[in-house]
Design an enzyme around this catalytic site. Structure first.
Site, mmCIF file in Angstrom:
data_model
loop_
_atom_site.group_PDB
_atom_site.id
_atom_site.type_symbol
_atom_site.label_atom_id
_atom_site.label_comp_id
_atom_site.label_asym_id
_atom_site.label_seq_id
_atom_site.Cartn_x
_atom_site.Cartn_y
_atom_site.Cartn_z
ATOM 1 N N ASP A 170 41.499 32.942 45.736
ATOM 2 C CA ASP A 170 41.599 34.353 45.361
ATOM 3 C C ASP A 170 41.833 35.167 46.626
ATOM 4 O OD1 ASP A 170 41.031 36.560 43.229
ATOM 5 O OD2 ASP A 170 39.802 37.132 44.955
ATOM 6 N N ASN A 178 47.209 46.646 47.142
ATOM 7 C CA ASN A 178 48.262 46.894 46.148
ATOM 8 C C ASN A 178 48.282 48.362 45.748
ATOM 9 O OD1 ASN A 178 50.363 45.770 44.536
ATOM 10 N ND2 ASN A 178 49.032 45.891 42.744
ATOM 11 N N ASP A 187 53.819 42.754 45.488
ATOM 12 C CA ASP A 187 54.644 41.624 45.042
ATOM 13 C C ASP A 187 55.128 40.802 46.234
ATOM 14 O OD1 ASP A 187 54.319 42.385 42.434
ATOM 15 O OD2 ASP A 187 56.337 43.229 42.194
ATOM 16 N N ASP A 213 46.315 37.635 41.500
ATOM 17 C CA ASP A 213 46.269 37.165 42.889
ATOM 18 C C ASP A 213 45.410 35.906 43.011
ATOM 19 O OD1 ASP A 213 43.936 38.631 42.268
ATOM 20 O OD2 ASP A 213 43.553 39.030 44.391
#
Length: 283
Positions: A170, A178, A187, A213
């Site tokens: 993770d 983000n 991205d 993620d």
């Protein structure tokens, strides 16, 4: 129609065509056949047609062809809709083919007429589509759909007696990055993460984007738990390298949990769950 007239017609066709007697001896082949199999006419005329297919299939094929030519059966395809025959060129190159055969009554006995359809392009396209269906578009890692397929077929993951390592990964603070820098940056981070994971694992390992993620790795035939932890450290160090995206220099770390299958769990889902829980404890 006489054999010589057929040969004249076949010579103009784009499909590979071969004619044999009832004992599988090649009597004629057209130019398309010669090009496909890389033979000159004098090299193949008089040879057994079985020299063009897998040695394991040659004897059954000759028997099947003989039975067909001496029966009243309609034209047939020498493979089912879901399979192809493997043929070989003069230089030993293998390629998949569909072979459709019919017969002709001649003065000297039965003649078999076979049309050989090269399936190489179709097989490659099929493999490409299968690859696309199993690949995550953003990271180029394997996707969740393919993971679910493998979980349903546990035997496919147990290649020998050695355990399989499971690593659950993770990205730390990815949501904040983000939200702060925008989804296009997020991205790109995921894309780079996928590339770094690919470069860090072995060719035999399977790397998945689990979702968002989160990433999952099946380390195949791992020698020991220590080796699994060494691989986890290698991945962690790779993902922790500075990210250069446009005019931004970003840093993102990860948390990793591990488990061994079947030592730690009796099924794959439980092994994934254990690795997931370990990841959260490490986080």
């Amino acid at each position: 129609m006489k054999q010589e007239h057929l040969e004249q017609v076949f010579s103009y066709l784009g499909d590979a065509i071969v004619m044999t007697d009832e004992h599988s001896n090649i009597l004629y082949c057209n130019e398309a056949f010669n090009n496909l199999f890389e033979y000159e006419p004098e090299q193949i005329i008089g040879q057994k047609v079985s020299c063009l297919i897998s040695p394991d299939a040659s004897e059954p094929h000759e028997h099947s062809l003989y039975q067909y030519l001496n029966s009243d059966a309609p034209p047939k395809v020498m493979a089912s809709r879901s399979t192809t025959m493997i043929c070989y060129t003069r230089n030993g190159k293998a390629f998949p083919a569909k072979i459709s055969i019919s017969r002709l009554n001649a003065k000297n006995g039965k003649i078999g007429i076979a049309i050989v359809h090269d399936m190489s392009n179709l097989e490659r396209e099929k493999e490409h589509l299968q690859s696309l269906a199993r690949t995550d578009n953003l990271t180029s890692l394997l996707n969740r759909n393919y993971l679910d397929e493998l979980i349903e077929d546990t035997a496919a993951l147990q290649t020998n007696a050695k355990p399989m390592g499971v690593l659950f990964i993770d990205l730390n603070d990815f949501k904040q990055i983000n939200d702060q820098h925008g989804h296009s940056i997020g991205d790109r981070i995921l894309n780079i993460t996928g590339l770094r994971i690919k470069n860090a694992v072995r060719d035999s390992d399977l790397a998945f984007r689990y979702g968002g993620d989160e990433f999952l790795i099946f380390a195949m035939n791992i020698e020991s738990r220590e080796n699994l932890l060494t691989l986890a450290d290698k991945i962690s160090e790779s993902l922790a390298r500075l990210l250069h995206i446009g005019d931004k220099n970003l840093y993102i770390s990860c948390s990793i949990g591990t488990s061994l299958f079947p030592q730690d769990a009796m099924n794959i889902n439980d092994a994934i769950h254990i690795a997931d829980q370990t990841m959260y404890r490490n986080k």
